[in-house]
Design an enzyme around this catalytic site. Sequence first.
Site, PDB file in Angstrom:
ATOM      1  CG  ASP A   1      -0.163   0.066   2.527  1.00 14.37           C
ATOM      2  OD1 ASP A   1       1.080  -0.069   2.501  1.00 14.37           O
ATOM      3  OD2 ASP A   1      -0.799   0.264   3.581  1.00 14.37           O
TER       4      ASP A   1
ATOM      5  CD  GLN B   1       5.864  25.113   1.285  1.00 14.99           C
ATOM      6  OE1 GLN B   1       4.818  25.254   1.928  1.00 14.99           O
ATOM      7  NE2 GLN B   1       6.107  24.039   0.556  1.00 14.99           N
TER       8      GLN B   1
ATOM      9  CG  ASP C   1      16.262  35.758  -6.651  1.00 13.60           C
ATOM     10  OD1 ASP C   1      17.205  35.982  -5.865  1.00 13.60           O
ATOM     11  OD2 ASP C   1      15.697  34.659  -6.731  1.00 13.60           O
TER      12      ASP C   1
ATOM     13  CE  LYS D   1      12.862  35.561  -9.424  1.00 14.05           C
ATOM     14  NZ  LYS D   1      13.201  34.173  -9.079  1.00 14.05           N
TER      15      LYS D   1
ATOM     16  NE  ARG E   1       9.613  32.928  -7.579  1.00 13.45           N
ATOM     17  CZ  ARG E   1      10.152  31.947  -8.291  1.00 13.45           C
ATOM     18  NH1 ARG E   1       9.387  31.147  -8.992  1.00 13.45           N
ATOM     19  NH2 ARG E   1      11.449  31.764  -8.291  1.00 13.45           N
TER      20      ARG E   1
ATOM     21  CG  ASP F   1      11.674  23.350  -8.185  1.00 14.23           C
ATOM     22  OD1 ASP F   1      11.551  22.314  -8.857  1.00 14.23           O
ATOM     23  OD2 ASP F   1      10.864  23.641  -7.280  1.00 14.23           O
ATOM     24  CB  THR F   2      10.264  24.864 -12.677  1.00 16.23           C
ATOM     25  OG1 THR F   2      10.412  26.265 -12.433  1.00 16.23           O
ATOM     26  CG2 THR F   2       9.317  24.255 -11.652  1.00 16.23           C
TER      27      THR F   2
HETATM   28  C1  R5P Z   1      14.119  31.071  -4.832  1.00  9.71           C
HETATM   29  O1  R5P Z   1      14.078  31.884  -3.921  1.00  9.71           O
HETATM   30  C2  R5P Z   1      15.287  30.130  -5.015  1.00  9.71           C
HETATM   31  O2  R5P Z   1      16.495  30.699  -4.587  1.00  9.71           O
HETATM   32  C3  R5P Z   1      15.395  29.711  -6.468  1.00  9.71           C
HETATM   33  O3  R5P Z   1      15.661  30.863  -7.259  1.00  9.71           O
HETATM   34  C4  R5P Z   1      14.113  29.077  -6.949  1.00  9.71           C
HETATM   35  O4  R5P Z   1      13.727  28.049  -6.083  1.00  9.71           O
HETATM   36  C5  R5P Z   1      14.296  28.524  -8.349  1.00  9.71           C
HETATM   37  O5  R5P Z   1      13.058  28.013  -8.746  1.00  9.71           O
HETATM   38  P1  R5P Z   1      12.746  27.720 -10.265  1.00  9.71           P
HETATM   39  O6  R5P Z   1      13.937  26.950 -10.818  1.00  9.71           O
HETATM   40  O7  R5P Z   1      11.485  26.898 -10.235  1.00  9.71           O
HETATM   41  O8  R5P Z   1      12.576  29.029 -10.973  1.00  9.71           O
END
Ligand code: R5P
Length: 312
Positions: free
Chosen positions: A38, A98, A170, A193, A195, A223-224
């Site tokens: 599970d 977070q 940023d 930047k 967001r 990340d992305t």
């Molecule tokens: C944000 O404050 C982090 O330092 C990275 O800039 C952020 O997590 C990058 O995220 P992504 O690659 O999704 O734009």
Amino acid sequence: MNQSVKVFSGSSNPKLAKGIADHLGMGLSDIELKKFSDGEISVKIKENVRGAEIFVVQSTCCPVNDNLMELLLIIDAARRASANSITAVMPYFGYARQDRKVEPRVPISSKVVANILQKSGIKRVLTMDLHADQIQGFFDIPVDNLFGSLVCVDHIVSMKIKDLVVVSPDAGGVDRARFYAKKVNAGLAIIDKRREMANVSEVMNILGDVKGKNCILIDDIIDTAGSISGAARALKENGADKVLCYAAHGVFSGKAYERLNEAPFEEIIFTDTIPIDESKKLKNMHILSVANLFGEAIKRIYKGESVSSLFV
Ligand code: R5P
């Protein structure tokens, strides 16, 4: 290493865990990690840990919640088997972004993770390039936060790049970029930047001179890859010559691989805190291992020596 030190690997990054154990001149200790049908996680430590100093290597990367839960269960098993001390070695600390209430009625998720980890019975956390330094204060136990710059700066210097400018993608990353600029003796630029939504970024202005310069974007996390690939395009549009990037943690979720392969990067540098998906290789990637760095920190923790002196 003393017989009473044992390094266990969770399932998130066994290659890095093995590299850490190799640096310490020891093997990984024996543990069985399985899943019930599970999806529940099953953990069994397969050797005596009574009185031992335990280091559990687990990055809380994707699958984040499973890796976190597995870490907690390994810690619980070690504690109930009478280990003397348990250190959570988290090369990548998930949920770190977070770290505060950015709007009403949202959790401070990294505080929740800190609470659970502390309650599990660990004595210490060893991590690297925490997204926010204040997360150390979410714990009432020692948190050693290593710097990936210890491996990255040497690599950048070895490339002997002329007219180098370190760029923060940023405003939040300016201190980090300034630190690197000083270390590699380069200029500094900042991308302003905005967001609009989580995981969607928009590049606005570039503060600093990048025309005809070779730029290296420095971030803690990709990340992305929306932020870093947008920043790379903005630098090119503003006359930058070569564009490289470095991030400590290659999370690479969503469209990250496509975006990074399409962006104008000469080189994409990151560490092995998170294992890369071998089926989706990146063009021009260079992975720096932090195994020796973590191994050295573990050795110093165990011997009661200074960890911060690693940084000078
Ligand atoms: C944000 O404050 C982090 O330092 C990275 O800039 C952020 O997590 C990058 O995220 P992504 O690659 O999704 O734009």
